[in-house]
Write a protein that holds these residues in place. Structure first.
Motif, PDB file in Angstrom:
ATOM      1  N   ALA A  34       0.834  -1.207   0.000  1.00  0.00           N
ATOM      2  CA  ALA A  34       0.000   0.000   0.000  1.00  0.00           C
ATOM      3  C   ALA A  34       0.869   1.258   0.000  1.00  0.00           C
ATOM      4  CB  ALA A  34      -0.938  -0.009   1.204  1.00  0.00           C
ATOM      5  N   LEU A  35       1.987   1.229   0.712  1.00  0.00           N
ATOM      6  CA  LEU A  35       2.917   2.361   0.691  1.00  0.00           C
ATOM      7  C   LEU A  35       3.508   2.545  -0.708  1.00  0.00           C
ATOM      8  CD1 LEU A  35       4.890   2.034   4.038  1.00  0.00           C
ATOM      9  CD2 LEU A  35       3.650   4.047   3.274  1.00  0.00           C
ATOM     10  N   GLN A  36       3.905   1.447  -1.336  1.00  0.00           N
ATOM     11  CA  GLN A  36       4.495   1.517  -2.679  1.00  0.00           C
ATOM     12  C   GLN A  36       3.499   2.057  -3.698  1.00  0.00           C
ATOM     13  OE1 GLN A  36       5.824  -2.552  -3.047  1.00  0.00           O
ATOM     14  NE2 GLN A  36       7.950  -1.966  -2.645  1.00  0.00           N
ATOM     15  N   ARG A  37       2.231   1.675  -3.569  1.00  0.00           N
ATOM     16  CA  ARG A  37       1.188   2.142  -4.495  1.00  0.00           C
ATOM     17  C   ARG A  37       0.741   3.566  -4.210  1.00  0.00           C
ATOM     18  NH1 ARG A  37      -1.627  -2.231  -2.534  1.00  0.00           N
ATOM     19  NH2 ARG A  37      -3.265  -0.798  -1.914  1.00  0.00           N
ATOM     20  N   GLY A  38       1.117   4.108  -3.055  1.00  0.00           N
ATOM     21  CA  GLY A  38       0.667   5.445  -2.681  1.00  0.00           C
ATOM     22  C   GLY A  38      -0.675   5.447  -1.985  1.00  0.00           C
ATOM     23  N   ALA A  39      -1.171   4.274  -1.619  1.00  0.00           N
ATOM     24  CA  ALA A  39      -2.449   4.193  -0.911  1.00  0.00           C
ATOM     25  C   ALA A  39      -2.300   4.619   0.546  1.00  0.00           C
ATOM     26  CB  ALA A  39      -3.011   2.773  -0.990  1.00  0.00           C
ATOM     27  N   LEU A  40      -1.073   4.604   1.060  1.00  0.00           N
ATOM     28  CA  LEU A  40      -0.771   5.087   2.414  1.00  0.00           C
ATOM     29  C   LEU A  40       0.242   6.217   2.315  1.00  0.00           C
ATOM     30  CD1 LEU A  40      -0.181   1.903   4.614  1.00  0.00           C
ATOM     31  CD2 LEU A  40      -2.123   3.433   4.672  1.00  0.00           C
ATOM     32  N   GLN A  41       0.065   7.239   3.155  1.00  0.00           N
ATOM     33  CA  GLN A  41       1.034   8.336   3.201  1.00  0.00           C
ATOM     34  C   GLN A  41       2.213   7.968   4.092  1.00  0.00           C
ATOM     35  OE1 GLN A  41      -1.073  11.793   4.448  1.00  0.00           O
ATOM     36  NE2 GLN A  41      -2.440  11.778   2.691  1.00  0.00           N
ATOM     37  N   SER A  42       1.933   7.290   5.184  1.00  0.00           N
ATOM     38  CA  SER A  42       2.995   6.854   6.079  1.00  0.00           C
ATOM     39  C   SER A  42       2.484   5.719   6.950  1.00  0.00           C
ATOM     40  CB  SER A  42       3.501   8.000   6.959  1.00  0.00           C
ATOM     41  OG  SER A  42       2.517   8.383   7.878  1.00  0.00           O
ATOM     42  N   LEU A  43       3.424   5.036   7.566  1.00  0.00           N
ATOM     43  CA  LEU A  43       3.110   3.914   8.441  1.00  0.00           C
ATOM     44  C   LEU A  43       4.042   3.994   9.636  1.00  0.00           C
ATOM     45  CD1 LEU A  43       1.809   1.084   8.955  1.00  0.00           C
ATOM     46  CD2 LEU A  43       3.691   0.142   7.610  1.00  0.00           C
ATOM     47  N   SER A  44       3.479   4.005  10.835  1.00  0.00           N
ATOM     48  CA  SER A  44       4.288   4.016  12.047  1.00  0.00           C
ATOM     49  C   SER A  44       4.153   2.665  12.719  1.00  0.00           C
ATOM     50  CB  SER A  44       3.813   5.110  13.007  1.00  0.00           C
ATOM     51  OG  SER A  44       4.014   6.373  12.438  1.00  0.00           O
ATOM     52  N   LEU A  45       5.279   2.033  12.972  1.00  0.00           N
ATOM     53  CA  LEU A  45       5.306   0.760  13.679  1.00  0.00           C
ATOM     54  C   LEU A  45       5.850   1.037  15.068  1.00  0.00           C
ATOM     55  CD1 LEU A  45       6.875  -1.397  10.843  1.00  0.00           C
ATOM     56  CD2 LEU A  45       4.470  -1.260  11.494  1.00  0.00           C
ATOM     57  N   MET A  46       5.062   0.712  16.086  1.00  0.00           N
ATOM     58  CA  MET A  46       5.463   0.977  17.463  1.00  0.00           C
ATOM     59  C   MET A  46       5.432  -0.320  18.254  1.00  0.00           C
ATOM     60  SD  MET A  46       3.302   4.457  18.096  1.00  0.00           S
ATOM     61  CE  MET A  46       2.005   4.261  16.881  1.00  0.00           C
ATOM     62  N   THR A  47       6.529  -0.578  18.968  1.00  0.00           N
ATOM     63  CA  THR A  47       6.582  -1.717  19.869  1.00  0.00           C
ATOM     64  C   THR A  47       7.019  -1.187  21.224  1.00  0.00           C
ATOM     65  OG1 THR A  47       8.900  -2.225  19.469  1.00  0.00           O
ATOM     66  CG2 THR A  47       7.292  -3.234  17.980  1.00  0.00           C
ATOM     67  N   ASP A  48       7.241  -2.054  22.153  1.00  0.00           N
ATOM     68  CA  ASP A  48       7.702  -1.622  23.469  1.00  0.00           C
ATOM     69  C   ASP A  48       9.126  -1.095  23.349  1.00  0.00           C
ATOM     70  OD1 ASP A  48       5.293  -2.600  24.359  1.00  0.00           O
ATOM     71  OD2 ASP A  48       6.121  -4.505  25.014  1.00  0.00           O
ATOM     72  N   GLY A  49       9.263   0.202  23.203  1.00  0.00           N
ATOM     73  CA  GLY A  49      10.578   0.814  23.168  1.00  0.00           C
ATOM     74  C   GLY A  49      11.131   1.107  21.788  1.00  0.00           C
ATOM     75  N   LEU A  50      10.421   0.817  20.734  1.00  0.00           N
ATOM     76  CA  LEU A  50      10.920   1.057  19.385  1.00  0.00           C
ATOM     77  C   LEU A  50       9.798   1.633  18.544  1.00  0.00           C
ATOM     78  CD1 LEU A  50      13.199   0.600  17.230  1.00  0.00           C
ATOM     79  CD2 LEU A  50      12.135  -1.609  16.798  1.00  0.00           C
ATOM     80  N   GLU A  51      10.086   2.721  17.840  1.00  0.00           N
ATOM     81  CA  GLU A  51       9.108   3.294  16.910  1.00  0.00           C
ATOM     82  C   GLU A  51       9.827   3.606  15.610  1.00  0.00           C
ATOM     83  OE1 GLU A  51       5.862   6.905  16.411  1.00  0.00           O
ATOM     84  OE2 GLU A  51       6.748   6.532  18.360  1.00  0.00           O
ATOM     85  N   VAL A  52       9.254   3.152  14.515  1.00  0.00           N
ATOM     86  CA  VAL A  52       9.820   3.358  13.190  1.00  0.00           C
ATOM     87  C   VAL A  52       8.725   3.937  12.313  1.00  0.00           C
ATOM     88  CG1 VAL A  52      10.854   2.235  11.184  1.00  0.00           C
ATOM     89  CG2 VAL A  52      11.364   1.378  13.473  1.00  0.00           C
ATOM     90  N   GLU A  53       9.037   5.040  11.629  1.00  0.00           N
ATOM     91  CA  GLU A  53       8.075   5.606  10.681  1.00  0.00           C
ATOM     92  C   GLU A  53       8.569   5.313   9.278  1.00  0.00           C
ATOM     93  OE1 GLU A  53       5.499   9.517   9.561  1.00  0.00           O
ATOM     94  OE2 GLU A  53       6.531   9.399  11.475  1.00  0.00           O
ATOM     95  N   VAL A  54       7.671   4.789   8.458  1.00  0.00           N
ATOM     96  CA  VAL A  54       8.005   4.429   7.088  1.00  0.00           C
ATOM     97  C   VAL A  54       7.123   5.244   6.163  1.00  0.00           C
ATOM     98  CG1 VAL A  54       8.215   2.536   5.432  1.00  0.00           C
ATOM     99  CG2 VAL A  54       8.502   2.078   7.873  1.00  0.00           C
ATOM    100  N   ARG A  55       7.746   5.866   5.174  1.00  0.00           N
ATOM    101  CA  ARG A  55       7.043   6.627   4.146  1.00  0.00           C
ATOM    102  C   ARG A  55       7.373   5.992   2.796  1.00  0.00           C
ATOM    103  NH1 ARG A  55       4.834  11.204   5.934  1.00  0.00           N
ATOM    104  NH2 ARG A  55       5.429  11.957   7.977  1.00  0.00           N
ATOM    105  N   PRO A  56       6.596   6.293   1.775  1.00  0.00           N
ATOM    106  CA  PRO A  56       6.873   5.664   0.474  1.00  0.00           C
ATOM    107  C   PRO A  56       8.318   5.829   0.010  1.00  0.00           C
ATOM    108  CG  PRO A  56       4.749   6.741   0.405  1.00  0.00           C
ATOM    109  CD  PRO A  56       5.369   7.097   1.727  1.00  0.00           C
ATOM    110  N   LEU A  57       8.912   7.006   0.219  1.00  0.00           N
ATOM    111  CA  LEU A  57      10.303   7.199  -0.206  1.00  0.00           C
ATOM    112  C   LEU A  57      11.276   6.356   0.601  1.00  0.00           C
ATOM    113  CD1 LEU A  57      10.438  11.032  -0.924  1.00  0.00           C
ATOM    114  CD2 LEU A  57      10.428   9.142  -2.555  1.00  0.00           C
TER     115      LEU A  57
END
Length: 165
Positions: free
Chosen positions: A120-143
């Motif tokens: 969905a990120l590759q297709r542009g259907a999502l602007q961004s995706l945040s993955l949060m776990t206990d102590g780790l947060e990663v934000e992923v954008r299409p680029l």
């Protein structure tokens, strides 16, 4: 669970080395006002955790059941929605060090959630995706997906102090 967490706390270890009694319990007490959590960050919230459900109720929102996977979740979301999905498939197995069950749960998350969300990120259907776990947060954008110079890393490789087996 709280007692186990407190037992391993650096504060308690320090207290015990100084000959002080450890803190080994937590009493929820008080008659103060109920705090209102700021849930306006998300348009829609999905989860099964009772604490999450309580917070959404206090905040005046509704906690919906978790979809069967990302495709269903994306199909039900509007383009501008900010959706929070709390996935707990691995929590119990990780807490009790059930490696095989944890490994199967991670593979299921990969198939049902992470691969569809990356698509969905590759297709542009999502602007961004945040993955949060206990102590780790990663934000992923299409680029972020186009960073070819970066070496691919496993989930275990992202977590500090975890050595892959």
């Amino acid at each position: 669970e709280i007692q186990m967490l407190l037992h391993q706390s650096p504060v308690n270890i320090d207290r015990e080395t100084r000959g002080l009694a450890p803190v080994n319990s937590l009493w929820f007490w008080g008659c103060g006002p109920t705090p209102t959590p700021n849930l306006r960050r998300w348009t829609t919230i999905h989860g099964t955790d009772l604490f999450l459900r309580g917070l959404t109720e206090i905040g005046g929102s509704v906690c919906l059941p978790v979809s069967s996977g990302a495709y269903e979740c994306l199909a039900n979301a509007e383009r501008e929605d900010r959706v929070l999905v709390v996935l707990e498939n691995c929590r119990h197995a990780a807490a009790y060090q059930e490696v095989e069950i944890w490994s199967a749960a991670v593979r299921e998350l990969e198939q049902r959630w992470f691969k569809p969300l990356a698509n969905a990120l590759q297709r542009g259907a999502l602007q961004s995706l945040s993955l949060m776990t206990d102590g780790l947060e990663v934000e992923v954008r299409p680029l972020s997906l186009l960073c070819l110079w970066r070496r691919r890393r496993t989930l275990a490789g992202l977590a500090p102090g975890v050595t892959p087996s």
